[in-house]
Design a protein around this motif. Structure first.
Motif, PDB file in Angstrom:
ATOM      1  N   UNK B  50      -8.234 -16.497 -38.648  1.00  0.00           N
ATOM      2  CA  UNK B  50      -7.109 -16.561 -39.558  1.00  0.00           C
ATOM      3  C   UNK B  50      -6.681 -18.015 -39.692  1.00  0.00           C
ATOM      4  N   UNK B  51      -6.710 -18.523 -40.916  1.00  0.00           N
ATOM      5  CA  UNK B  51      -6.351 -19.925 -41.137  1.00  0.00           C
ATOM      6  C   UNK B  51      -7.064 -20.860 -40.162  1.00  0.00           C
ATOM      7  N   UNK B  52      -8.344 -20.646 -40.030  1.00  0.00           N
ATOM      8  CA  UNK B  52      -9.248 -21.454 -39.196  1.00  0.00           C
ATOM      9  C   UNK B  52      -9.018 -21.265 -37.699  1.00  0.00           C
ATOM     10  N   UNK B  53      -8.173 -20.304 -37.315  1.00  0.00           N
ATOM     11  CA  UNK B  53      -7.909 -20.072 -35.903  1.00  0.00           C
ATOM     12  C   UNK B  53      -8.556 -18.766 -35.465  1.00  0.00           C
ATOM     13  N   UNK B  54      -9.245 -18.779 -34.333  1.00  0.00           N
ATOM     14  CA  UNK B  54      -9.915 -17.593 -33.819  1.00  0.00           C
ATOM     15  C   UNK B  54      -8.889 -16.551 -33.384  1.00  0.00           C
ATOM     16  N   UNK B  55      -8.990 -15.350 -33.962  1.00  0.00           N
ATOM     17  CA  UNK B  55      -8.041 -14.280 -33.669  1.00  0.00           C
ATOM     18  C   UNK B  55      -8.690 -13.198 -32.827  1.00  0.00           C
ATOM     19  N   UNK B  56      -9.887 -12.778 -33.222  1.00  0.00           N
ATOM     20  CA  UNK B  56     -10.614 -11.734 -32.506  1.00  0.00           C
ATOM     21  C   UNK B  56     -11.924 -12.326 -32.013  1.00  0.00           C
ATOM     22  N   UNK B  57     -12.212 -12.081 -30.761  1.00  0.00           N
ATOM     23  CA  UNK B  57     -13.483 -12.503 -30.187  1.00  0.00           C
ATOM     24  C   UNK B  57     -13.936 -11.360 -29.295  1.00  0.00           C
ATOM     25  N   UNK B  58     -14.690 -10.441 -29.889  1.00  0.00           N
ATOM     26  CA  UNK B  58     -15.137  -9.286 -29.133  1.00  0.00           C
ATOM     27  C   UNK B  58     -16.179  -9.707 -28.101  1.00  0.00           C
ATOM     28  N   UNK B  59     -16.613  -8.761 -27.328  1.00  0.00           N
ATOM     29  CA  UNK B  59     -17.583  -9.067 -26.271  1.00  0.00           C
ATOM     30  C   UNK B  59     -18.917  -9.416 -26.897  1.00  0.00           C
ATOM     31  N   UNK B  60     -19.070 -10.670 -27.170  1.00  0.00           N
ATOM     32  CA  UNK B  60     -20.272 -11.183 -27.826  1.00  0.00           C
ATOM     33  C   UNK B  60     -20.823 -12.293 -26.939  1.00  0.00           C
ATOM     34  N   UNK B  61     -22.146 -12.349 -26.755  1.00  0.00           N
ATOM     35  CA  UNK B  61     -22.710 -13.430 -25.929  1.00  0.00           C
ATOM     36  C   UNK B  61     -22.252 -14.788 -26.431  1.00  0.00           C
ATOM     37  N   UNK B  62     -22.038 -15.720 -25.514  1.00  0.00           N
ATOM     38  CA  UNK B  62     -21.555 -17.040 -25.945  1.00  0.00           C
ATOM     39  C   UNK B  62     -22.628 -17.845 -26.649  1.00  0.00           C
ATOM     40  N   UNK B  63     -23.801 -17.254 -26.846  1.00  0.00           N
ATOM     41  CA  UNK B  63     -24.805 -17.887 -27.711  1.00  0.00           C
ATOM     42  C   UNK B  63     -24.368 -17.849 -29.181  1.00  0.00           C
ATOM     43  N   UNK B  64     -23.398 -16.975 -29.461  1.00  0.00           N
ATOM     44  CA  UNK B  64     -22.875 -16.858 -30.814  1.00  0.00           C
ATOM     45  C   UNK B  64     -21.616 -17.709 -30.916  1.00  0.00           C
TER      46      UNK B  64
END
Lengths: 113, 112
Positions: B50-64
């Motif tokens: 949202x407005x360039x700020x990370x709001x949701x970061x689901x359980x995704x490998x940090x390779x992404x």
């Protein structure tokens, strides 16, 4: 957390027959509800949405859905389907005031001539 | 005019490579998302900005790693690609907390 259950993975229907695709959700808070359609090898297109107000929602291509809070359901209906309705249909939910959609596993609607 | 566009549409690459997918929206929305659709067509949210700020970061490998240079763009960079990363990746946009999201056409990533 919320979850969405689409009870049928595949629904075969004859052309010009009515169809109902079932969707139930689980959430501890009020939600917005959506149906999206995905035609083969394409992105998702919004069919209809329930945000508030009338529980019967009309969408594009002759589809409609009814929000039933007591049964936590949001079933999609069409009175007469066409070959062009063959697609994958996804029910989705997001909590009000929150962000990000939770999808069901999809229902493949197969129209038989 | 395309509302939400993604490039490339298809991406075939070898295991271990690094690749990026780009997304742009011209709807004036302030929130953008990445979703992953697996081989069984199950869709799951990965990130939301949202407005360039990370709001949701689901359980995704940090390779992404998502990157949002401005409100109209959200790119997805993937390091050290694995076979299990093969999927269709969808970008979407919305007005924050409005509920309704508009989806791009998807990028089909195949890792060999």
């Amino acid at each position: 957390a919320q979850s969405v259950t689409q009870l049928d993975s595949q629904v075969p229907v004859f052309e010009e027959a009515p169809v109902e695709l079932r969707c139930n959700y689980s959430s501890s808070v009020s939600v917005y509800l959506f149906w999206y359609v995905q035609y083969p090898n394409q992105g998702l297109q919004l069919l209809l949405k329930y945000l508030s107000g009338s529980t019967l929602v009309k969408g594009i291509n002759g589809f409609e859905a009814e929000f039933n809070k007591s049964q936590t359901s949001f079933h999609l209906r069409k009175p007469s389907v066409h070959i062009s309705d063959t697609a994958e249909y996804f029910c989705a939910v997001t909590p009000r005031g929150a962000d990000g959609l939770t999808f069901g596993k999809g229902t493949h609607l197969i129209i038989q001539p | 005019d395309t509302a939400v566009s993604q490039t490339p549409k298809y991406l075939v690459t070898q295991m271990g490579n690094d690749k990026s997918i780009k997304c742009e929206q011209n709807l004036g929305h302030d929130t953008m998302y990445w979703y992953k659709q697996d081989s069984k067509k199950f869709l799951k949210i990965m990130f939301s900005y949202n407005n360039k700020e990370l709001i949701i970061n689901e359980t995704v490998p940090n390779r992404f790693s998502p990157k949002s240079p401005d409100k109209a763009h959200l790119n997805l960079h993937i390091n050290s690609l694995e076979l299990g990363d093969s999927a269709v990746y969808f970008c979407a946009s919305s007005q924050y907390r409005s509920g309704e999201q508009f989806f791009g056409p998807g990028t089909r990533l195949t890792v060999l």
